[in-house]
Design an enzyme around this catalytic site. Structure first.
Site, PDB file in Angstrom:
ATOM      1  N   HIS A 146       0.825  -1.212   0.000  1.00 16.83           N
ATOM      2  CA  HIS A 146       0.000   0.000   0.000  1.00 16.83           C
ATOM      3  C   HIS A 146       0.861   1.264   0.000  1.00 16.83           C
ATOM      4  O   HIS A 146       1.997   1.243   0.469  1.00 16.83           O
ATOM      5  CB  HIS A 146      -0.855   0.047   1.278  1.00 16.83           C
ATOM      6  CG  HIS A 146      -1.989  -0.917   1.296  1.00 16.83           C
ATOM      7  ND1 HIS A 146      -2.191  -1.798   2.328  1.00 16.83           N
ATOM      8  CD2 HIS A 146      -2.990  -1.135   0.420  1.00 16.83           C
ATOM      9  CE1 HIS A 146      -3.274  -2.519   2.083  1.00 16.83           C
ATOM     10  NE2 HIS A 146      -3.781  -2.145   0.935  1.00 16.83           N
ATOM     11  N   CYS A 160      -3.356   0.926   9.536  1.00 17.48           N
ATOM     12  CA  CYS A 160      -4.336  -0.062   9.023  1.00 17.48           C
ATOM     13  C   CYS A 160      -5.381  -0.454  10.044  1.00 17.48           C
ATOM     14  O   CYS A 160      -6.437  -0.956   9.689  1.00 17.48           O
ATOM     15  CB  CYS A 160      -3.674  -1.359   8.599  1.00 17.48           C
ATOM     16  SG  CYS A 160      -1.966  -1.318   8.312  1.00 17.48           S
TER      17      CYS A 160
HETATM   18  C1  CIR Z   1      -3.886  -7.517   3.465  1.00 16.13           C
HETATM   19  O1  CIR Z   1      -3.067  -8.068   2.728  1.00 16.13           O
HETATM   20  O2  CIR Z   1      -4.879  -6.983   3.016  1.00 16.13           O
HETATM   21  C2  CIR Z   1      -3.642  -7.514   4.950  1.00 16.13           C
HETATM   22  N1  CIR Z   1      -3.010  -8.714   5.335  1.00 16.13           N
HETATM   23  C3  CIR Z   1      -2.810  -6.329   5.357  1.00 16.13           C
HETATM   24  C4  CIR Z   1      -3.538  -5.039   5.196  1.00 16.13           C
HETATM   25  C5  CIR Z   1      -2.746  -3.887   5.698  1.00 16.13           C
HETATM   26  N2  CIR Z   1      -3.488  -2.687   5.514  1.00 16.13           N
HETATM   27  C6  CIR Z   1      -2.948  -1.502   5.401  1.00 16.13           C
HETATM   28  O3  CIR Z   1      -1.730  -1.354   5.359  1.00 16.13           O
HETATM   29  N3  CIR Z   1      -3.768  -0.464   5.241  1.00 16.13           N
END
Ligand code: CIR
Length: 264
Positions: free
Chosen positions: A164, A254
């Site tokens: 991201h 997140c």
């Molecule tokens: C994913 O791959 O979607 C989750 N394991 C990690 C999401 C992390 N989100 C973020 O950095 N906003």
């Protein structure tokens, strides 16, 4: 009417060991420890002065704790986003209910548009968004349609090196961006004007992802250079343990959606 500062968070599900990860972690996720780390994160947000809306975790969605990805909120307006990752599709229902209870104007993104909030960095009335495996052009168009009529400007920036945009940068305040040196180009942020950029060393790149609450900032524990750079800017630093969250490619932003709005 008063300004409310609230964060939406969602607990770590029992299924978290199956959360998506670009690389399998060296040691498996310790779900109980992840839950304690998440509880500490929530407690730190409270200590920093935020009220919390805590959504129940849902074991059907191993990544549901990464609530930032399922909404973008600015003022009294929010858009609930659609995930490009099939295992994350469905997380949005609970987030939509929570936003409808809190905001005046809630939009819902529909596929094929997709976007993760982790790809959106907000600096005041500027939203920076990257095209990634999780965010497509239709998702960016939906972001524009939602927020540009409300006075926000949406800027598309270069695709980031990680999953991201905010893996290696964040805006703990509207006038401050933290970027990992050499991984994120700070020029688009500087062009927005009135912004200071803090370049942190690449060895501590993970800690570029911070959460700011007024003059306080949450930083991942174990990154002393970043903590000291932020302290020298006058910020009060709260170190938060993230070892298990990081195994699922997660970091601090997140785990919450920050809401700042006038009460209905
Ligand atoms: C994913 O791959 O979607 C989750 N394991 C990690 C999401 C992390 N989100 C973020 O950095 N906003």
């Amino acid at each position: 009417m008063r300004d409310v500062k609230r964060a939406l968070v969602r607990g770590i599900p029992a299924s978290f060991e199956r959360a998506l990860a670009e690389h399998a972690p060296a040691a498996p996720i310790d779900v109980a420890l992840a839950q304690r780390q998440h509880a500490d994160y929530a407690a730190t947000l409270r200590e920093a002065g935020l009220e919390l809306t805590e959504l129940a975790s849902d074991d059907r969605y191993p990544d549901c704790c990464f609530v930032e990805d399922r909404a973008v909120v600015c003022g009294d307006t929010g858009i609930v986003t659609w995930s490009a990752a099939p295992s994350r599709q469905g997380e949005e229902a609970a987030v939509e209910r929570a936003l409808r209870a809190a905001l005046r104007d809630v939009r819902v993104m529909r596929p094929p548009a997709c976007l993760d909030g982790g790809d959106v960095l907000r600096l005041g009335h500027h939203l920076f968004v990257a095209l990634t495996d999780r965010t497509n052009a239709a998702g960016i168009a939906a972001l524009r349609e939602t927020f540009e009529p409300k006075g926000y400007t949406v800027h598309q920036v270069a695709a980031p090196p990680g999953l991201h945009l905010k893996c290696y940068c964040s805006a703990p305040r509207d006038d401050l961006v933290v970027v990992a040196d050499g991984l994120v180009d700070p020029r688009p942020f500087l062009e927005a004007g009135g912004v200071e950029v803090v370049r942190i060393p690449r060895e501590e790149a993970y800690a570029a992802n911070t959460v700011g609450v007024d003059e306080q900032v949450l930083v991942a524990e174990g990154y002393p250079v970043v903590a000291s750079m932020l302290r020298s800017l006058g910020l009060e630093v709260h170190a938060v343990r993230t070892s298990e969250i990081a195994k699922a490619d997660g970091s601090l932003t997140c785990l919450s959606v920050l809401l700042e709005y006038s009460e209905l």
